[in-house]
Design a protein around this motif. Structure first.
Motif, mmCIF file in Angstrom:
data_model
loop_
_atom_site.group_PDB
_atom_site.id
_atom_site.type_symbol
_atom_site.label_atom_id
_atom_site.label_comp_id
_atom_site.label_asym_id
_atom_site.label_seq_id
_atom_site.Cartn_x
_atom_site.Cartn_y
_atom_site.Cartn_z
ATOM 1 N N GLY A 162 40.012 8.777 26.267
ATOM 2 C CA GLY A 162 39.537 9.636 25.104
ATOM 3 C C GLY A 162 38.684 10.572 25.973
ATOM 4 O O GLY A 162 38.418 10.605 27.198
ATOM 5 N N SER A 163 37.958 11.697 25.247
ATOM 6 C CA SER A 163 37.492 12.638 25.995
ATOM 7 C C SER A 163 36.381 13.082 25.085
ATOM 8 O O SER A 163 36.424 13.050 23.699
ATOM 9 C CB SER A 163 38.074 13.602 26.345
ATOM 10 O OG SER A 163 38.833 14.264 25.515
ATOM 11 N N TYR A 164 35.390 13.487 25.617
ATOM 12 C CA TYR A 164 34.067 14.181 25.027
ATOM 13 C C TYR A 164 34.123 15.700 25.354
ATOM 14 O O TYR A 164 33.959 15.760 26.445
ATOM 15 C CB TYR A 164 32.670 13.292 24.900
ATOM 16 C CG TYR A 164 31.617 14.328 24.281
ATOM 17 C CD1 TYR A 164 31.411 14.030 23.006
ATOM 18 C CD2 TYR A 164 30.901 14.986 25.082
ATOM 19 C CE1 TYR A 164 30.531 14.737 22.187
ATOM 20 C CE2 TYR A 164 29.900 15.724 24.271
ATOM 21 C CZ TYR A 164 29.501 15.661 23.016
ATOM 22 O OH TYR A 164 28.627 16.273 22.448
ATOM 23 N N GLU A 165 33.802 16.623 24.373
ATOM 24 C CA GLU A 165 33.576 17.761 24.907
ATOM 25 C C GLU A 165 32.694 18.577 24.001
ATOM 26 O O GLU A 165 32.269 18.448 22.756
ATOM 27 C CB GLU A 165 34.991 18.720 24.284
ATOM 28 C CG GLU A 165 35.163 20.035 24.626
ATOM 29 C CD GLU A 165 36.480 20.674 24.438
ATOM 30 O OE1 GLU A 165 36.755 21.520 23.568
ATOM 31 O OE2 GLU A 165 37.413 20.174 25.066
ATOM 32 N N ASP A 166 31.840 19.236 24.665
ATOM 33 C CA ASP A 166 30.706 20.036 24.333
ATOM 34 C C ASP A 166 30.640 21.499 24.699
ATOM 35 O O ASP A 166 30.941 22.078 25.697
ATOM 36 C CB ASP A 166 29.269 19.425 25.045
ATOM 37 C CG ASP A 166 28.153 19.869 24.179
ATOM 38 O OD1 ASP A 166 27.845 19.165 22.977
ATOM 39 O OD2 ASP A 166 27.302 20.869 24.641
ATOM 40 N N ASN A 200 33.491 19.014 29.438
ATOM 41 C CA ASN A 200 34.400 17.942 29.159
ATOM 42 C C ASN A 200 34.405 16.898 30.176
ATOM 43 O O ASN A 200 34.482 17.037 31.325
ATOM 44 C CB ASN A 200 35.913 18.513 29.303
ATOM 45 C CG ASN A 200 36.750 17.621 28.766
ATOM 46 O OD1 ASN A 200 37.535 16.975 29.619
ATOM 47 N ND2 ASN A 200 37.186 17.662 27.596
ATOM 48 N N ASN A 202 42.100 13.022 16.187
ATOM 49 C CA ASN A 202 40.906 13.966 16.515
ATOM 50 C C ASN A 202 40.268 13.929 14.975
ATOM 51 O O ASN A 202 40.723 14.144 13.969
ATOM 52 C CB ASN A 202 41.639 15.251 16.569
ATOM 53 C CG ASN A 202 42.166 15.485 17.968
ATOM 54 O OD1 ASN A 202 41.600 15.729 18.801
ATOM 55 N ND2 ASN A 202 43.556 15.254 18.128
ATOM 56 N N LYS A 234 32.760 17.729 19.999
ATOM 57 C CA LYS A 234 33.849 16.828 19.495
ATOM 58 C C LYS A 234 34.250 15.868 20.269
ATOM 59 O O LYS A 234 34.220 15.956 21.589
ATOM 60 C CB LYS A 234 34.795 18.035 19.170
ATOM 61 C CG LYS A 234 35.460 18.888 20.009
ATOM 62 C CD LYS A 234 36.301 19.725 19.525
ATOM 63 C CE LYS A 234 37.093 20.640 20.785
ATOM 64 N NZ LYS A 234 38.063 21.574 20.090
ATOM 65 N N TYR A 235 35.190 14.976 20.013
ATOM 66 C CA TYR A 235 35.776 13.883 20.743
ATOM 67 C C TYR A 235 37.209 13.505 20.401
ATOM 68 O O TYR A 235 37.314 13.983 19.122
ATOM 69 C CB TYR A 235 34.687 12.693 20.890
ATOM 70 C CG TYR A 235 34.539 12.139 19.518
ATOM 71 C CD1 TYR A 235 35.225 11.144 18.877
ATOM 72 C CD2 TYR A 235 33.366 12.692 18.710
ATOM 73 C CE1 TYR A 235 35.030 10.661 17.507
ATOM 74 C CE2 TYR A 235 32.992 12.057 17.678
ATOM 75 C CZ TYR A 235 33.900 11.208 16.846
ATOM 76 O OH TYR A 235 33.516 10.363 15.813
ATOM 77 N N ASN A 236 37.833 12.899 21.060
ATOM 78 C CA ASN A 236 39.104 12.699 20.444
ATOM 79 C C ASN A 236 39.384 11.212 21.413
ATOM 80 O O ASN A 236 38.949 10.999 22.533
ATOM 81 C CB ASN A 236 40.224 13.648 20.762
ATOM 82 C CG ASN A 236 40.367 13.861 22.162
ATOM 83 O OD1 ASN A 236 41.092 13.424 23.114
ATOM 84 N ND2 ASN A 236 39.869 15.105 22.540
#
Length: 905
Positions: free
Chosen positions: A519-523, A500, A593, A554-556
């Motif tokens: 925002g954030s990016y998650e793998d 994250n 999202n 995914k990202y948000n």
């Protein structure tokens, strides 16, 4: 009469010649050496001392400046044939209140009334002391005043203290005869008091006793062990011949042909005396017997066992370890094999159960950048319920077991990284379900501000832009107690890794508004996925598990706007409440999202309908969203404070700040992308504390603005439009706890000591009762006696009371019911200076019955302690009685009896 001439330069302490009348044994030294001359007038620089066969009279004429030393030190002595070598190796100091008499004819010195003698490490005080310098002996005894003997001798050599009626001591051999001696070994828990009619002191470390008494009672009136002959090594041991116990000076048949009493303050390996009893179901038994091992200075081990005549048995290993400035911990392992009934009967059965407890903590000084800790409590779900050992009585109502082992490491170099490895376990003793994490790895990096320096204040949107990196990886297992640590548990385990990277910034808007955006990016990495096959009538729905690496990303985006509003009411100077301040913190948040439908697959269900599913279903890090969400959240936090004037306005003029309402929070959200049910239920939580924090109240409720149909399903219709109110309450809960005592109403209120059952795996309080483990605790008189100022209770009776009330309400499907409603309580009261009773009980308003109830009775018998715990009814009805000697040395002299719970009834 003889005058002694000393040349100038001889050092004599003259403090003994002052008002305290302490006389230096100079005359005794001169008499012993035989250095005498005819009387003559003193020359310049000399000091005259007159010695005669009567009460010593000292006349001094100081020529040199007066000294305040108390020692005698002779620089030089003229050698001649008449000089004899002194038997003394050091300096003697002495004094007496009434008189000091030196007799040349008897070669003795007499000290009368509050006499004191000090020689090397020997200290002697008595009413009368006689020093016989011809035989190198000293005698000390009492003196008669008003038809009674007073000022008994006090003899101390090193750390050994003796208080006899009289004593005869040889300075040269350091041997002594002591009549009616009394001494206390204070280095022991509870203390050991030793008395002997006649004691022969052989040397500094060995005493021989004749007609002695041993007891933890200083007066020997409660009890003592009579020793005919014995050898006493202070601080180490007492070895005795035939010995028997006396209670209130009455002999008892409790006797042994020889005895060994270890009285060292250091730990020693040895036997642990068991408890004997009888059980209606399992016959006669021996409990808590075993052996204690001292492995080294930092580690010990106790092996204990229980045995029942029907074949049941138990085993326990208990260890405590500690290394100063490094770590400390405790480890317990308990195993029980229970046999019910007899072989050949239909109700015969055999079962085993276990429990493991481990606690470990590391000293902060050991390693500033790493830490290891553990709190483990796992085992059979029914261990506390079915255990036959009374030490587990206070833990029978525990419905969960939890464990956590954690290691953390900090890498301080910029950017710093925090790394932690954790293994945890949660077990429900009612459902026997077990959730385990073995292990989990978490890492987080320090925030980096790429557009600002590391030091200084960061201003504006650009300088406050920051990002960090978080890693989470874990193995999780959801299983049952029967499959715990089996191959099936490991096969059905889940694992995964999540990366994250959050990015955010913050700034002020219009001076009073705080804005945060980011925002954030998650793998997510998964090592197991699923594949659902189309439904077949003969095979049903088939789901395959596919092992191998797979991932999704995914990202948000999010933003929030908040501020703080203060409201103050001033009530006037004459009011007790000077001011009331209301603090509100409203905030609005937004979250977006996006949908990731490309990660989804399809299958045909039994109705022929095409259904989308995610291969990552069942993963520990969730699934990508199939539908887009775009929601706005609303929250409002409230606190209420006040300034209160003191009752005594003359001495305390400064108002005191108190909290009237710790928190009152509201939150909800609105999903703009949803077709129906856009508004989420409104959640309310609150809490406050009263009476200086002694009472705490926490409450919460959930309100749903939508109505439900006849099946209890939410429908897209406002509740007010369906004939109801603005919102319907679906759930509510409240918890009230109050603890107070007789000290609550005093100005200086100090928290009283609490019962702690955590060492045996229970609660830290006594709401569920206490463990019956009296034979292994250290008793103290201060629990009752220090709180009571007089036996008539003209001041205060010590007491304490704890109340916990909980209630839960459910109405999600119009059931309108109280799901739980109970009151738990515990308390203690000292009815008399040495009587104390306690109780733990409660009432279940939902089940309409009394909960687990325990009554406790404690009697302080000075040197003895008596306890009786009783569970009068219910499935755990039992009782336990104990009477034993306080103090660690004689703690095995006890008698206890118990009746375990009759759970079959």
């Amino acid at each position: 009469m003889t005058l002694i001439n000393l040349p100038y330069g001889t050092k004599i302490g003259l403090k003994a010649l002052q008002t305290n009348r302490q006389h230096i044994l100079f005359g005794f030294f001169i008499l012993l050496c035989g250095v005498f001359s005819h009387a003559q007038e003193p020359k310049k620089g000399e000091l005259n001392i007159t010695v005669q066969d009567s009460v010593q009279k000292l006349q001094t004429k100081p020529i040199a400046p007066q000294s305040t030393e108390t020692e005698i030190a002779i620089d030089t002595i003229q050698k001649d044939s008449l000089t004899r070598r002194s038997f003394l190796d050091g300096i003697i100091k002495y004094k007496a209140k009434d008189y000091v008499k030196i007799s040349r004819s008897e070669k003795k010195i007499y000290l009368f009334d509050q006499a004191e003698v000090y020689y090397q490490d020997v200290e002697l005080k008595a009413g009368i002391i006689v020093i016989d310098y011809s035989n190198n002996e000293v005698y000390a005894g009492r003196i008669r005043q008003n038809d009674s003997l007073v000022q008994a001798p006090y003899f101390k050599q090193g750390e050994n203290e003796v208080e006899p009626d009289s004593i005869k001591f040889n300075f040269k051999t350091k041997r002594a005869l002591i009549w009616n001696s009394r001494s206390e070994q204070k280095n022991l828990g509870g203390g050991m008091n030793v008395f002997a009619k006649l004691t022969k002191k052989e040397n500094d470390s060995v005493y021989y006793l004749y007609e002695g008494k041993l007891s933890t009672d200083k007066t020997f009136s409660d009890y003592y062990i009579r020793v005919r002959k014995g050898k006493f090594v202070p601080g180490k041991k007492i070895i005795a011949g035939f010995s028997n116990m006396y209670i209130a000076d009455v002999p008892t048949p409790i006797a042994i042909p020889f005895a060994y009493f270890p009285i060292t303050s250091n730990r020693k390996s040895g036997l642990i005396f068991p408890t004997f009893g009888e059980n209606n179901e399992r016959g006669y038994f021996i409990q808590n017997g075993g052996y204690y091992f001292v492995i080294n200075d930092n580690f010990d081990l106790a092996l204990l066992g229980d045995f029942y005549t029907n074949g049941s048995y138990g085993f326990r290993a208990e260890s405590i370890y500690k290394k100063r400035y490094k770590y400390n911990g405790r480890f317990n392992f308990r195993y029980e094999n229970l046999v019910t009934s007899q072989k050949g009967f239909d109700d015969y059965r055999r079962s085993s159960q276990y429990n493991i407890q481990w606690s470990h903590s590391q000293d902060s000084k050991a390693s500033p950048n790493s830490n290891f800790s553990a709190a483990v409590n796992l085992g059979s779900s029914q261990f506390y319920t079915n255990s036959l050992n009374q030490i587990n009585a206070g833990n029978q109502l525990n419905n969960s077991l939890n464990s956590s082992i954690n290691y953390t490491k900090i890498f301080p170099a910029y950017p710093s990284v925090n790394l932690s490895v954790t293994a945890g376990h949660s077990q429900n003793t009612q459902t026997k379900s077990v959730n385990m994490t073995l292990p989990s790895l978490n890492a987080s990096m320090e925030r980096i501000f790429p557009f600002a320096s590391k030091d200084g204040v960061k201003k504006g949107v650009l300088q406050n832009i920051n990002f960090t990196y978080n890693l989470s990886a874990s193995n999780q297992y959801n299983t049952t107690e029967e499959e715990f640590f089996t191959d099936k548990m490991y096969r059905e385990g889940r694992n995964g890794v999540r990366h994250n990277i959050p990015i955010s910034t913050n700034f002020k808007l219009f001076k009073y508004l705080s804005v945060t955006a980011g925002g954030s990016y998650e793998d997510v990495w998964a090592f197991k996925t699923i594949e659902k096959q189309d439904y077949e009538s003969d095979k049903g729905q088939k789901i395959d598990t596919i092992s191998g690496f797979s991932r999704f990303g995914k990202y948000n985006f999010n933003a929030s706007l908040g501020t703080t509003i203060y409201g103050t009411w001033t009530l006037g100077k004459n009011s007790k409440l000077e001011k009331i301040r209301h603090v509100m913190r409203p905030s609005i948040s937004w979250g977006y999202n996006p949908a990731f439908p490309e990660t989804y697959k399809e299958y045909v269900d039994k109705n022929g309908k095409v259904v989308q599913y995610s291969p990552f279903e069942g993963g520990i890090h969730g699934v990508p969203s199939l539908y887009q969400t775009n929601s706005v959240g609303f929250s409002l936090a409230n606190t209420l404070e006040a300034k209160v004037r003191s009752k005594d306005s003359l001495t305390d003029t400064k108002p005191r700040k108190i909290k009237l309402l710790n928190q009152l929070n509201f939150s909800t959200s609105y999903n703009m992308e949803a077709d129906t049910l856009k508004l989420a239920p409104i959640r309310m939580t609150g809490g406050t504390s009263l009476f200086d924090g002694k009472m705490s109240l926490n409450f919460g409720a959930t309100f749903d603005p939508y109505a439900i149909d006849n099946n209890g399903t939410r429908i897209n219709k406002w509740n007010i439009d369906n004939g109801g109110g603005l919102a319907r309450i679906t759930q509510a809960n409240a918890n009230l706890s109050y603890g107070f005592s007789n000290k609550t109403f005093e100005k200086d209120d100090k928290k009283s000591g609490k019962v702690d059952n955590r060492n045996s795996g229970g609660r830290e309080d006594d709401l569920f009762g206490t463990a019956n483990d009296f034979s292994r605790q250290n008793f103290s008189d201060e629990d009752v006696n220090k709180e009571i100022e007089n036996p008539a209770y003209n001041s205060a009776i010590p007491w304490d009371l704890r109340l916990v009330y909980t209630i839960n309400y459910s109405n999600s499907r119009r059931q309108n019911e109280i799901s739980s409603n109970s009151l738990m309580m515990s308390g203690n009261i000292a009815l008399a200076p040495k009587w104390k009773i306690g109780f733990s009980s409660g009432y279940d308003f939902k089940g309409k019955g009394i909960t687990y109830t325990q009554l406790r009775f404690e009697r302080n018998l000075n040197s003895w302690a008596m306890n009786f715990n009783w569970v009068p009814f219910g499935g755990n009805d039992s009782w336990y009685f104990f009477i034993g000697i306080k103090g660690s040395v004689l703690s095995d002299i006890k008698w206890d009896k118990n009746r375990p719970p009759r759970r079959r009834l």
